[in-house]
Structure formats: structure tokens, C-alpha cells
Design a protein around this motif. Structure first.
Motif, PDB file in Angstrom:
ATOM      1  N   GLU A 231      45.851  65.723  38.859  1.00 14.54           N
ATOM      2  CA  GLU A 231      46.566  64.995  39.913  1.00 14.54           C
ATOM      3  C   GLU A 231      46.075  63.555  40.011  1.00 14.54           C
ATOM      4  N   THR A 232      44.751  63.379  39.953  1.00  5.33           N
ATOM      5  CA  THR A 232      44.189  62.027  40.020  1.00  5.33           C
ATOM      6  C   THR A 232      44.627  61.200  38.821  1.00  5.33           C
TER       7      THR A 232
ATOM      8  N   GLU B 179      58.236  66.686  38.264  1.00  4.26           N
ATOM      9  CA  GLU B 179      57.577  65.375  38.238  1.00  4.26           C
ATOM     10  C   GLU B 179      57.287  64.951  36.799  1.00  4.26           C
TER      11      GLU B 179
ATOM     12  N   TYR C 161      51.088  66.037  34.723  1.00  3.79           N
ATOM     13  CA  TYR C 161      51.857  66.916  35.610  1.00  3.79           C
ATOM     14  C   TYR C 161      52.310  68.184  34.888  1.00  3.79           C
TER      15      TYR C 161
ATOM     16  N   LYS D 123      51.345  60.276  32.166  1.00  5.33           N
ATOM     17  CA  LYS D 123      51.602  60.854  33.490  1.00  5.33           C
ATOM     18  C   LYS D 123      52.339  62.185  33.346  1.00  5.33           C
TER      19      LYS D 123
ATOM     20  N   LYS E 245      48.333  60.192  39.168  1.00  7.23           N
ATOM     21  CA  LYS E 245      48.576  59.129  40.151  1.00  7.23           C
ATOM     22  C   LYS E 245      48.031  57.782  39.678  1.00  7.23           C
ATOM     23  N   THR E 246      46.939  57.812  38.899  1.00  2.00           N
ATOM     24  CA  THR E 246      46.285  56.568  38.486  1.00  2.00           C
ATOM     25  C   THR E 246      46.888  55.993  37.211  1.00  2.00           C
TER      26      THR E 246
END
Length: 230
Positions: free
Chosen positions: A83-84, A121, A99, A95, A87-88
Motif C-alpha cells: 500500500e505504501t 485499482e 495493488y 503502482k 501510494k508513493t
């Protein structure tokens, strides 16, 4: 001489410590990748953590740490890292990979709703990933077959009890109304029985009349009818 020897040992240790400090976060990631390929996931985890201590925004270290944790069945910690990283990270393909891995872990634990959201996502960042699209469709199918949770069952039971309680209160407040409803129901049942008896008698009479007509027709001589040529 011993004093000089101790000084040399201390100097050597100091140089080693400086060499370790001089290692960049990328070097720790490379070390972790080496251990990961050797399937030594615990050591790989340690190296990736060292990389993050050097550079907390290193998304490659985050993602690879998530993979190492997942290999050790540390699913909750792995999801946190993915998750980190998701998001980063700015690159869409990376990405999407983060996910996607969250979806795989949730799917393995039969958390289909969470897996579906993670796969969606992932596809937002990489719509051409057929593996993610397949997993998404599979989770949707499995979610429909999954029995309802205990919370839903308890909620339905509570609603049923509340409805029964309301009916009891209404009966106490309006006992005459309840009696009238019962009387109407009884009258309705009586009317239904009377109608059924009338219909049955009518059917019996019709059957008798039909039998009489058939007997009369059998007694009369039959007439021949000429068929027309085509």
C-alpha cells in the motif's frame, strides 16, 4: 607492540563501520535481491529494511520488502508495504504491480471484496494486464458464492425480533382491532369453503349433463358427410 596492534584493530573496525555507512540504499536493495533470488527471504527482508532506513522513500525497497514478507506468510505486514509503495510510486506499471499483489493476498485469504477493490485499482494504472483482469472476474464470481457474514445474519435476526416486538405492542394497544382481523380472516375462510362447495356441485351437475348428451347421441343413427375434393 600490543598497543599498536590494538590501534590497528580499532582502525580496521572503524573503517568497516564507515564502509557499511557508506553503502547506499540501492546497494542494500541489491543485497536484498541477491538473498531473495537465493530464497533466503529473512535476510532479504533485513537488507530491504536497511535500505529504507537509509532512504524511507525508496519505493523499490518498499515493494521488494512486501514480496519478502509475503514469502514468509507475513501477509498483513506485506499489504502495508504494498500500500505504501502504491501510494508513493509515480510509475503506473509499478503502482499496478503493488495493488495487484494486494489483491492476490486478499484473494488468498478469501477477502474477496478487498481483493476486488485492489484489482480495480491495479487496472486503473495498467488496463492491459490480463492476469489482473482474470483475477478480478474470478473474485467477483467467488464473492457471489460466499455465504453471508455473521454480522449480516445477526442483523437480520435483530430486525425479525424488532418486527415481532412491534406486532405484539400493536396487539396490546388495539386488542379489538386484532379480534376484528381474526374474525375477518375466519369469515374469509368460511366464504372460500362455501365457494369451493358451490363450484364442486356445479362441476358435478355439468358432468352428469354431459354424460346424458353423450348417451343420446350414441342412440341416434350417425349421418355420413361427403368430403369435398381438393
Amino acid at each position: 607492540m600490543k598497543t599498536i596492534q590494538y590501534i590497528l584493530i580499532a582502525l580496521f573496525l572503524s573503517l568497516c563501520a564507515q564502509a557499511v555507512d557508506a553503502q547506499s540504499d540501492r546497494q542494500f536493495v541489491r543485497n536484498g535481491n541477491k538473498f531473495y533470488r537465493e530464497q533466503n527471504y529473512a535476510k532479504a527482508e533485513a537488507e530491504y529494511r536497511k535500505a529504507l532506513e537509509k532512504n524511507a522513500s525508496n519505493t523499490q525497497a518498499m515493494y521488494n520488502l512486501g514480496c519478502a514478507l509475503s514469502r514468509q506468510q507475513k501477509d498483513s505486514a506485506a499489504v502495508t508495504q504494498f500500500e505504501t509503495a502504491g501510494k508513493t510510486e509515480k510509475a503506473h506499471l509499478r503502482k499496478a504491480m503493488a495493488y495487484h499483489n494486494i489483491g492476490v493476498i486478499c484473494q488468498k485469504r478469501q477477502l474477496y471484496a478487498e481483493a476486488i477493490e485492489a484489482y480495480k485499482e491495479s487496472l486503473r494504472h495498467n488496463p492491459n494486464d490480463n492476469a489482473t483482469r482474470y483475477n478480478l472476474a474470478l473474485c467477483k464470481r467467488l464473492a457471489k458464492k460466499q455465504p453471508p457474514k455473521n454480522n449480516d445474519k445477526n442483523k437480520n435476526d435483530k430486525n425479525k425480533k424488532d418486527n415481532d416486538k412491534k406486532k405484539q405492542q400493536q396487539n396490546k394497544q388495539n386488542p379489538n382491532k386484532n379480534e376484528r382481523n381474526e374474525q375477518r380472516q375466519q369469515n374469509g375462510e368460511q366464504m372460500s369453503k362455501d365457494n369451493a362447495e358451490q363450484l364442486l356441485n356445479y362441476a358435478i351437475q355439468e358432468e352428469k349433463a354431459t354424460q346424458r348428451r353423450l348417451k343420446q347421441q350414441q342412440r341416434q343413427p350417425q349421418r355420413r358427410r361427403l368430403q369435398k375434393n381438393w
